[in-house]
Design a protein around this motif. Sequence first.
Motif, PDB file in Angstrom:
ATOM      1  N   LEU A  88       0.671  -1.103   0.039  1.00  0.00           N
ATOM      2  CA  LEU A  88       0.099  -0.040  -0.020  1.00  0.00           C
ATOM      3  C   LEU A  88       0.832   1.231   0.029  1.00  0.00           C
ATOM      4  CD1 LEU A  88      -2.874   1.339   0.091  1.00  0.00           C
ATOM      5  CD2 LEU A  88      -2.758   1.080   2.765  1.00  0.00           C
ATOM      6  N   ASN A  89       1.946   1.268   1.039  1.00  0.00           N
ATOM      7  CA  ASN A  89       2.785   2.074   0.848  1.00  0.00           C
ATOM      8  C   ASN A  89       4.316   1.503   0.702  1.00  0.00           C
ATOM      9  OD1 ASN A  89       1.478   4.868   0.993  1.00  0.00           O
ATOM     10  ND2 ASN A  89       1.270   4.707   3.027  1.00  0.00           N
ATOM     11  N   VAL A 193      -5.778   9.120  -0.100  1.00  0.00           N
ATOM     12  CA  VAL A 193      -5.780   7.838  -0.553  1.00  0.00           C
ATOM     13  C   VAL A 193      -6.112   7.851  -2.064  1.00  0.00           C
ATOM     14  CG1 VAL A 193      -7.215   5.644  -0.714  1.00  0.00           C
ATOM     15  CG2 VAL A 193      -7.409   6.999   1.272  1.00  0.00           C
ATOM     16  N   GLY A 194      -4.970   7.192  -2.569  1.00  0.00           N
ATOM     17  CA  GLY A 194      -4.749   7.158  -4.014  1.00  0.00           C
ATOM     18  C   GLY A 194      -4.818   8.435  -4.910  1.00  0.00           C
ATOM     19  N   GLY A 195      -4.157   9.641  -4.356  1.00  0.00           N
ATOM     20  CA  GLY A 195      -3.867  10.810  -5.133  1.00  0.00           C
ATOM     21  C   GLY A 195      -4.907  11.865  -4.895  1.00  0.00           C
ATOM     22  N   LYS A 196      -5.938  11.299  -3.821  1.00  0.00           N
ATOM     23  CA  LYS A 196      -7.305  12.373  -3.762  1.00  0.00           C
ATOM     24  C   LYS A 196      -7.495  12.633  -2.130  1.00  0.00           C
ATOM     25  CE  LYS A 196      -9.736  10.764  -7.746  1.00  0.00           C
ATOM     26  NZ  LYS A 196     -10.877   9.820  -8.349  1.00  0.00           N
ATOM     27  N   LYS A 238       2.118  13.110  -3.273  1.00  0.00           N
ATOM     28  CA  LYS A 238       2.856  12.620  -4.582  1.00  0.00           C
ATOM     29  C   LYS A 238       4.258  12.610  -4.335  1.00  0.00           C
ATOM     30  CE  LYS A 238       3.051  13.712  -9.487  1.00  0.00           C
ATOM     31  NZ  LYS A 238       2.391  14.665 -10.378  1.00  0.00           N
ATOM     32  N   ASN A 243       0.827   6.286  -1.220  1.00  0.00           N
ATOM     33  CA  ASN A 243      -0.575   6.374  -1.919  1.00  0.00           C
ATOM     34  C   ASN A 243      -1.511   6.573  -0.693  1.00  0.00           C
ATOM     35  OD1 ASN A 243       0.082   5.150  -4.320  1.00  0.00           O
ATOM     36  ND2 ASN A 243       0.676   3.025  -3.235  1.00  0.00           N
ATOM     37  N   VAL A 244      -1.176   6.267   0.568  1.00  0.00           N
ATOM     38  CA  VAL A 244      -2.089   6.640   1.563  1.00  0.00           C
ATOM     39  C   VAL A 244      -1.424   7.542   2.623  1.00  0.00           C
ATOM     40  CG1 VAL A 244      -3.629   5.851   3.519  1.00  0.00           C
ATOM     41  CG2 VAL A 244      -3.853   4.769   1.562  1.00  0.00           C
ATOM     42  N   PHE A 285      -9.198   0.720  -2.724  1.00  0.00           N
ATOM     43  CA  PHE A 285      -8.049   1.313  -3.570  1.00  0.00           C
ATOM     44  C   PHE A 285      -6.896   0.125  -3.584  1.00  0.00           C
ATOM     45  CE2 PHE A 285      -3.638   2.893  -3.423  1.00  0.00           C
ATOM     46  CZ  PHE A 285      -3.678   3.777  -4.601  1.00  0.00           C
ATOM     47  N   LYS A 288      -8.056  -2.169  -6.297  1.00  0.00           N
ATOM     48  CA  LYS A 288      -8.102  -1.700  -7.744  1.00  0.00           C
ATOM     49  C   LYS A 288      -6.711  -1.569  -7.926  1.00  0.00           C
ATOM     50  CE  LYS A 288      -8.454   2.758  -8.007  1.00  0.00           C
ATOM     51  NZ  LYS A 288      -8.902   4.037  -8.226  1.00  0.00           N
ATOM     52  N   SER A 289      -5.553  -1.650  -7.260  1.00  0.00           N
ATOM     53  CA  SER A 289      -4.376  -1.068  -7.543  1.00  0.00           C
ATOM     54  C   SER A 289      -3.294  -2.034  -7.533  1.00  0.00           C
ATOM     55  CB  SER A 289      -3.845   0.124  -6.702  1.00  0.00           C
ATOM     56  OG  SER A 289      -4.812   1.207  -6.581  1.00  0.00           O
TER      57      SER A 289
END
Length: 301
Positions: A88-89, A193-196, A238, A243-244, A285, A288-289
């Motif tokens: 995840l990270n 989370v995931g760039g948002k 980023k 990612n989180v 996430f 999906k990733s």
Amino acid sequence: MKIAMLARNPNLYSHQRLKEAAEERGHHFDILNTTRCTVHIASHRPEVYYNGEPCVGYDAVIPRIGASITNYGLAILRQFEMRGCWPLNESVAIGRSRDKLRSMQILAKHGLGLPLTAYANDPKQAEEIIRAVKGPPVVIKLLEGTQGIGVVLAETMSSAKSVIEAFRGANVNILVQEFIKEAGGTDIRALVVGGKVVAAMKRTGAPDDFRSNLHRGGSAQLIKITPEERSTAVRAAKRMGLNVCGVDMLRSNHGPVIMEVNSSPGLEGIENATGKDIAGMIIDFVAKSARDGKTMTKGKG
């Protein structure tokens, strides 16, 4: 999916919520005590064992590595990465986030808002670095402190010099930062989370405490953040490669300034303050990733 989480305490709110969210979605979820994992190093055969048994078949790993075992936890995570297990990270990004000085250097390089910060090795340079951040008052932080531990507000030149000299006399590395008085003992935690930015809360410190950490008795409430604050949080995640994460910011007279980027943010405070299913968003996430070998560093460090 088969998901592993590296965490020492399976009973923490955040860890239970992630497990519940994963199992509600039909995933297999194991919580592995990080300190019971071992690394077996052999040419072309990177192995991780747990309680003497090989850890195989995991599609993704969620690192929730305690600050006190950062180096050991990162070694275990790197071994998962080398096996092609999606994190995840990533280990490199977590390592950056745990070093406050390194974090500040990366964020400053990319033009993100930060409080004035100074770092020196020689305690005889105490007055120089205090003046460099336009103090006193100044905030003095341990480089590897967490949850508000090792953070001191020094309001006079003599007290600031005494604290710096004491820390350095104990061979402890510290940062000295300007005190953002206009923040009024509050900060913003934006969870990315995931760039948002999926949730945000305002944290207010306990009475007579300039620190706003919930672990120090602070309180949290839902807040609507500005577009600039949202952009700052996303850019920070980023640039750190996370990612989180939880991005902690202060509202200063010259815009948002980042205090910390937390690679293992707690979920209890922000879920309670916002009413959002953050754990579910994280698991979605992951689902999906996660792809075999789909990492930026591919475990190369």
